[in-house]
Design a protein around this motif. Structure first.
Motif, short mmCIF file in Angstrom:
data_model
loop_
_atom_site.label_atom_id
_atom_site.label_comp_id
_atom_site.label_asym_id
_atom_site.label_seq_id
_atom_site.Cartn_x
_atom_site.Cartn_y
_atom_site.Cartn_z
N UNK A 89 0.83 -1.21 0.00
CA UNK A 89 0.00 0.00 0.00
C UNK A 89 0.86 1.26 0.00
N UNK A 90 0.21 2.39 -0.28
CA UNK A 90 0.91 3.67 -0.31
C UNK A 90 1.48 3.95 1.08
N UNK A 91 2.71 4.44 1.13
CA UNK A 91 3.35 4.77 2.41
C UNK A 91 3.36 6.29 2.56
N UNK A 92 2.85 6.76 3.70
CA UNK A 92 2.83 8.19 4.00
C UNK A 92 3.59 8.40 5.31
N UNK A 93 4.61 9.25 5.24
CA UNK A 93 5.41 9.58 6.42
C UNK A 93 5.24 11.05 6.76
N UNK A 94 5.20 11.34 8.04
CA UNK A 94 5.11 12.71 8.54
C UNK A 94 6.39 13.04 9.28
N UNK A 95 6.89 14.26 9.06
CA UNK A 95 8.14 14.67 9.68
C UNK A 95 8.07 16.16 10.00
N UNK A 96 8.69 16.55 11.10
CA UNK A 96 8.74 17.96 11.45
C UNK A 96 9.64 18.71 10.48
N UNK A 97 9.24 19.91 10.13
CA UNK A 97 10.08 20.82 9.34
C UNK A 97 11.02 21.53 10.32
N UNK A 98 11.96 22.31 9.83
CA UNK A 98 12.79 23.09 10.76
C UNK A 98 11.94 23.98 11.68
N UNK A 99 10.88 24.57 11.14
CA UNK A 99 9.98 25.36 11.97
C UNK A 99 9.33 24.48 13.03
N UNK A 100 8.92 23.28 12.66
CA UNK A 100 8.32 22.34 13.60
C UNK A 100 9.30 21.90 14.67
N UNK A 101 10.56 21.71 14.29
CA UNK A 101 11.57 21.33 15.29
C UNK A 101 11.74 22.43 16.33
N UNK A 102 11.72 23.69 15.89
CA UNK A 102 11.86 24.78 16.86
C UNK A 102 10.66 24.81 17.81
N UNK A 103 9.48 24.49 17.31
CA UNK A 103 8.29 24.42 18.14
C UNK A 103 8.34 23.20 19.06
N UNK A 104 8.89 22.10 18.58
CA UNK A 104 8.90 20.87 19.37
C UNK A 104 9.68 21.04 20.67
N UNK A 105 10.69 21.87 20.66
CA UNK A 105 11.46 22.12 21.88
C UNK A 105 10.55 22.67 22.97
N UNK A 106 9.68 23.57 22.59
CA UNK A 106 8.76 24.19 23.56
C UNK A 106 7.66 23.22 23.99
#
Length: 132
Positions: A89-106
């Motif tokens: 089946x189709x594989x869909x992956x989700x990943x944080x962008x650089x903006x998302x990484x900066x938010x993930x710290x908080x």
């Protein structure tokens, strides 16, 4: 009135953002980021890319509809990216962008704080309920 350059106009507009004003874009962004599913999705993805099914297993209690809405909103806001790999089946992956990484710290810090201090919060609630 003196003429302003485009850079000066952008700086002025940026300085005029006020999250306490309901119609301000920053208020709307804070509204999105304060959603518990957003916090949990970003925290889950902080360790690396995940598939949709991995996210559903990691984040207990999220409905498929809520997870899909949250992922779409975060992709629209540039916080995560969605990569589709054509396969069966189709594989869909989700990943944080650089903006998302900066938010993930908080957001990860807030999640960690909640996990560390939940017992104190429970005791405070019990005291409050007993007094009221």
């Amino acid at each position: 009135m003196p003429t302003m350059t485009a850079a000066q106009r952008r700086d002025q507009a940026r300085a005029e953002y006020d999250a306490f004003i309901r119609g301000c874009p920053t208020n709307q962004l804070l509204d999105r980021l304060s959603d518990k599913w957003v916090s949990l999705v970003v925290a889950a993805l902080s360790s690396g890319p995940m598939r949709y099914s991995d996210l559903t297993r990691k984040i207990a209690g999220v409905s498929p509809k809520m997870l899909t809405q949250t992922l779409r909103a975060l992709e629209r806001d540039g916080i995560l990216s969605r990569a589709v790999t054509p396969s069966v089946p189709v594989r869909v992956d989700y990943e944080l962008t650089p903006l998302g990484h900066s938010l993930s710290l908080l957001l990860t810090a807030v999640k960690d704080w909640a996990e560390t201090h939940i017992e104190e919060v429970h005791r405070a609630r019990e005291r409050y309920d007993a007094d009221n």
